[in-house]
Design a protein around this motif. Structure first.
Motif, PDB file in Angstrom:
ATOM      1  N   MET A 248      42.847  21.569  20.562  1.00  0.00           N
ATOM      2  CA  MET A 248      43.428  22.903  20.467  1.00  0.00           C
ATOM      3  C   MET A 248      42.339  23.975  20.499  1.00  0.00           C
ATOM      4  SD  MET A 248      46.061  24.316  17.579  1.00  0.00           S
ATOM      5  CE  MET A 248      46.886  22.727  17.593  1.00  0.00           C
ATOM      6  N   ILE A 249      41.250  23.739  19.778  1.00  0.00           N
ATOM      7  CA  ILE A 249      40.140  24.700  19.758  1.00  0.00           C
ATOM      8  C   ILE A 249      39.519  24.812  21.142  1.00  0.00           C
ATOM      9  CG2 ILE A 249      37.820  25.129  18.840  1.00  0.00           C
ATOM     10  CD1 ILE A 249      38.801  23.885  16.206  1.00  0.00           C
ATOM     11  N   ASN A 250      39.345  23.672  21.813  1.00  0.00           N
ATOM     12  CA  ASN A 250      38.795  23.703  23.177  1.00  0.00           C
ATOM     13  C   ASN A 250      39.702  24.474  24.128  1.00  0.00           C
ATOM     14  OD1 ASN A 250      36.490  22.241  22.541  1.00  0.00           O
ATOM     15  ND2 ASN A 250      37.454  20.258  22.983  1.00  0.00           N
ATOM     16  N   ASP A 251      41.025  24.279  23.971  1.00  0.00           N
ATOM     17  CA  ASP A 251      41.976  25.012  24.803  1.00  0.00           C
ATOM     18  C   ASP A 251      41.906  26.510  24.532  1.00  0.00           C
ATOM     19  OD1 ASP A 251      42.843  22.743  26.036  1.00  0.00           O
ATOM     20  OD2 ASP A 251      44.633  22.490  24.794  1.00  0.00           O
ATOM     21  N   LEU A 252      41.787  26.867  23.265  1.00  0.00           N
ATOM     22  CA  LEU A 252      41.677  28.286  22.904  1.00  0.00           C
ATOM     23  C   LEU A 252      40.417  28.901  23.489  1.00  0.00           C
ATOM     24  CD1 LEU A 252      42.860  28.244  19.177  1.00  0.00           C
ATOM     25  CD2 LEU A 252      44.036  29.301  21.106  1.00  0.00           C
ATOM     26  N   LEU A 253      39.318  28.173  23.419  1.00  0.00           N
ATOM     27  CA  LEU A 253      38.066  28.670  24.000  1.00  0.00           C
ATOM     28  C   LEU A 253      38.186  28.826  25.510  1.00  0.00           C
ATOM     29  CD1 LEU A 253      35.438  26.613  21.937  1.00  0.00           C
ATOM     30  CD2 LEU A 253      35.877  29.068  21.813  1.00  0.00           C
ATOM     31  N   THR A 254      38.850  27.853  26.133  1.00  0.00           N
ATOM     32  CA  THR A 254      39.056  27.937  27.588  1.00  0.00           C
ATOM     33  C   THR A 254      39.906  29.148  27.930  1.00  0.00           C
ATOM     34  OG1 THR A 254      38.936  25.536  27.811  1.00  0.00           O
ATOM     35  CG2 THR A 254      39.985  26.752  29.614  1.00  0.00           C
ATOM     36  N   LEU A 255      40.970  29.345  27.168  1.00  0.00           N
ATOM     37  CA  LEU A 255      41.872  30.466  27.413  1.00  0.00           C
ATOM     38  C   LEU A 255      41.139  31.794  27.250  1.00  0.00           C
ATOM     39  CD1 LEU A 255      44.828  31.076  28.059  1.00  0.00           C
ATOM     40  CD2 LEU A 255      45.277  31.126  25.609  1.00  0.00           C
ATOM     41  N   THR A 256      40.336  31.904  26.192  1.00  0.00           N
ATOM     42  CA  THR A 256      39.582  33.139  25.951  1.00  0.00           C
ATOM     43  C   THR A 256      38.545  33.355  27.038  1.00  0.00           C
ATOM     44  OG1 THR A 256      39.856  32.792  23.589  1.00  0.00           O
ATOM     45  CG2 THR A 256      38.207  34.386  24.262  1.00  0.00           C
ATOM     46  N   LYS A 257      37.867  32.302  27.416  1.00  0.00           N
ATOM     47  CA  LYS A 257      36.842  32.415  28.453  1.00  0.00           C
ATOM     48  C   LYS A 257      37.445  32.846  29.775  1.00  0.00           C
ATOM     49  CE  LYS A 257      33.317  29.725  30.891  1.00  0.00           C
ATOM     50  NZ  LYS A 257      32.722  28.396  31.076  1.00  0.00           N
ATOM     51  N   GLU A 258      38.566  32.254  30.154  1.00  0.00           N
ATOM     52  CA  GLU A 258      39.197  32.605  31.431  1.00  0.00           C
ATOM     53  C   GLU A 258      39.749  34.014  31.409  1.00  0.00           C
ATOM     54  OE1 GLU A 258      39.156  31.084  34.176  1.00  0.00           O
ATOM     55  OE2 GLU A 258      38.282  29.208  33.535  1.00  0.00           O
ATOM     56  N   ASP A 259      40.105  34.513  30.231  1.00  0.00           N
ATOM     57  CA  ASP A 259      40.613  35.882  30.133  1.00  0.00           C
ATOM     58  C   ASP A 259      39.546  36.903  30.468  1.00  0.00           C
ATOM     59  OD1 ASP A 259      43.251  35.747  29.652  1.00  0.00           O
ATOM     60  OD2 ASP A 259      43.111  35.708  27.472  1.00  0.00           O
ATOM     61  N   TYR A 260      38.310  36.611  30.124  1.00  0.00           N
ATOM     62  CA  TYR A 260      37.258  37.616  30.231  1.00  0.00           C
ATOM     63  C   TYR A 260      36.181  37.272  31.248  1.00  0.00           C
ATOM     64  CZ  TYR A 260      39.414  39.374  26.004  1.00  0.00           C
ATOM     65  OH  TYR A 260      40.313  39.882  25.111  1.00  0.00           O
ATOM     66  N   VAL A 261      36.090  36.044  31.675  1.00  0.00           N
ATOM     67  CA  VAL A 261      35.062  35.657  32.643  1.00  0.00           C
ATOM     68  C   VAL A 261      35.747  35.152  33.902  1.00  0.00           C
ATOM     69  CG1 VAL A 261      33.052  34.228  33.082  1.00  0.00           C
ATOM     70  CG2 VAL A 261      33.513  35.037  30.768  1.00  0.00           C
ATOM     71  N   ASP A 262      35.735  35.960  34.923  1.00  0.00           N
ATOM     72  CA  ASP A 262      36.422  35.616  36.168  1.00  0.00           C
ATOM     73  C   ASP A 262      35.389  35.108  37.180  1.00  0.00           C
ATOM     74  OD1 ASP A 262      38.411  35.310  37.988  1.00  0.00           O
ATOM     75  OD2 ASP A 262      38.485  37.406  38.593  1.00  0.00           O
ATOM     76  N   LEU A 263      34.753  33.986  36.836  1.00  0.00           N
ATOM     77  CA  LEU A 263      33.693  33.438  37.674  1.00  0.00           C
ATOM     78  C   LEU A 263      34.265  32.322  38.540  1.00  0.00           C
ATOM     79  CD1 LEU A 263      30.693  33.332  38.433  1.00  0.00           C
ATOM     80  CD2 LEU A 263      30.362  31.717  36.545  1.00  0.00           C
ATOM     81  N   ILE A 264      34.227  32.507  39.839  1.00  0.00           N
ATOM     82  CA  ILE A 264      34.746  31.526  40.791  1.00  0.00           C
ATOM     83  C   ILE A 264      33.581  30.953  41.601  1.00  0.00           C
ATOM     84  CG2 ILE A 264      36.314  31.126  42.728  1.00  0.00           C
ATOM     85  CD1 ILE A 264      37.765  31.821  40.206  1.00  0.00           C
ATOM     86  N   GLU A 265      33.476  29.618  41.589  1.00  0.00           N
ATOM     87  CA  GLU A 265      32.455  28.935  42.404  1.00  0.00           C
ATOM     88  C   GLU A 265      33.169  28.270  43.578  1.00  0.00           C
ATOM     89  OE1 GLU A 265      30.338  26.300  39.876  1.00  0.00           O
ATOM     90  OE2 GLU A 265      29.500  27.883  38.619  1.00  0.00           O
ATOM     91  N   LYS A 266      33.175  28.951  44.708  1.00  0.00           N
ATOM     92  CA  LYS A 266      33.946  28.483  45.851  1.00  0.00           C
ATOM     93  C   LYS A 266      33.166  27.455  46.664  1.00  0.00           C
ATOM     94  CE  LYS A 266      36.635  32.730  46.338  1.00  0.00           C
ATOM     95  NZ  LYS A 266      37.018  33.829  47.232  1.00  0.00           N
TER      96      LYS A 266
END
Length: 419
Positions: A248-266
């Protein structure tokens, strides 16, 4: 929840600001309009009186050279360009051309300013207002007068009309500002409330496993002489809750990170191979759980440009949910189709389904449908929120359809020319 008092104060403040700005602008506009109208009105009157003065001087010059001024005035008089004008000619303060009018009759207006040289001024007598033009020609003093009550009344009427307009527009502005302010604050209120709900839900979800772990540890302390074998069930429960807490903590961190860091490695990747490799890990799970996992592909363009890790994580969320919410002998189908300019990845199952009224809330953080909670199916309600953030980051579209108790279908729409 966001304080209602804070919202009301902010709303009132914004309304006041809008009212002050609009009202100030309207008042300035009205002042400018009134001043400009009055100025142009005076200029036009002055110009017309100057034209009258030029005409009179020309007539006086002719009369003076031909007959003598006094005789010529008595014999021919003056012809006025505008009948609204009244002309008085003085010699040594004596009026030499009395004229009959409704304001002064044959008398001298006697405005006490007839000796003023070459100028314009306003003059009031009784209920009448006059505009006066003074001019000296040789030893003669010429005074042209015009009654301007109608012009002044027009100005007053304009002023009253503008005052009414300002009042009406201020009232309209208030309601418009109220409407716009409410709409402007609505996203802020929603965001604030979502944040508060997120904290409340996260606290609630985290409290349960922590409570269980704490109770199990407390049980160990109460029985210090027990062996590990004696407490193996409690230890297993504590470890299970600890793993759930970690996920759950890992999911929360992922959710928070994706909210603010829009880094795409294409990178260029084979979508069909990515799905097949991913499903290799799930075939064993399907065998253990006595479920059927099927893959089908009808792609002409297998290679796409995308972030491989994010796309893989997105697919895992939907496939994992499909396994979680199906029972023995159910099926999970993954199909890849190409239509027009898009690739459609469909994850379909014949599991417990979703109620129609719950579908709009599926991607909300910590949302779990009532039937899922009643069945005590493991989960935190974060997975689909992460899926939504991932899809937005990748610029993919998600759709969902379901019939409660029968089937569920999630669809990921990927533009073929995505870059």
């Amino acid at each position: 929840m966001i304080s209602k008092e804070v919202l009301e104060k902010t709303q009132k403040k914004l309304i006041r600001i809008n009212m002050l700005v609009v009202s100030g602008f309207l008042i300035l506009l009205c002042i400018f309009t009134y001043v400009y109208f009055s100025y142009t009105n005076d200029v036009n009157i002055n110009r017309e009186m100057e034209e009258e003065l030029d005409s009179i001087i020309g007539q006086l010059h002719k009369l003076d050279s031909r007959y003598g001024l006094l005789y010529g005035l008595n014999m021919q008089g003056l012809k006025l360009k505008d009948p609204k004008n009244m002309v008085y000619i003085y010699v040594d303060d004596d009026l030499i051309n009395p004229n009959n009018n409704p304001y002064f009759g044959d008398e001298d207006p006697d405005d006490q300013q007839k000796d003023e040289k070459n100028g314009f001024y306003s003059y009031k007598k009784g209920d009448y207002n006059f505009r006066v033009c003074n001019y000296t020609y040789n030893n003669y003093h010429i005074k042209i007068m015009r009654e301007i009550n109608s012009e002044l009344n027009s100005r007053k009427q304009l002023l009253l009309t503008m005052i009414r307009a300002v009042i009406i527009f201020c009232i309209l502005t208030y309601f418009i500002a109220l409407y716009l302010t409410r709409n402007a604050l609505k996203p802020i209120e929603i965001t604030w409330n979502n944040q508060a709900k997120f904290i409340q839900d996260a606290s609630h979800e985290l409290r349960t496993p922590i409570t269980i772990v704490f109770s199990k540890l407390e049980g160990l302390l109460k029985h210090p002489n027990n062996t590990i074998s004696d407490e193996v069930e409690g230890i297993a429960d504590a470890m299970n809750e600890a793993r759930r807490l970690k996920k759950m903590i890992n999911d929360l961190l992922t959710l928070t990170k994706e909210d603010y860091v829009d880094l795409i490695e294409k990178e260029e990747l084979d979508l069909e191979k990515l799905v097949e490799d991913l499903c290799d890990d799930f075939f064993d799970i399907a065998l253990i759980q006595n479920k059927t996992l099927k893959i089908s592909s009808q792609l002409n363009h297998k290679n796409i440009i995308s972030d491989k890790n994010k796309l893989r994580q997105l697919l895992i969320i939907f496939i994992d949910n499909a396994f979680k919410y199906t029972e023995e002998e159910d099926y999970i189908k993954i199909s890849l189709k190409e239509k027009e300019e898009n690739i459609y990845i469909t994850i379909e199952d014949n599991g417990i389904g979703i109620k129609k009224e719950e579908i709009p809330h599926l991607f909300d953080r910590f949302f779990r449908s009532e039937n899922v909670r009643n069945k005590d199916i493991d989960g935190s309600g974060i997975g689909l929120s992460i899926a939504k953030v991932l899809s937005e980051s990748l610029k993919y579209k998600l759709t969902v359809d379901s019939e409660y108790g029968k089937w569920t279908k999630f669809e990921i729409i990927i533009p073929i020319d995505v870059d």
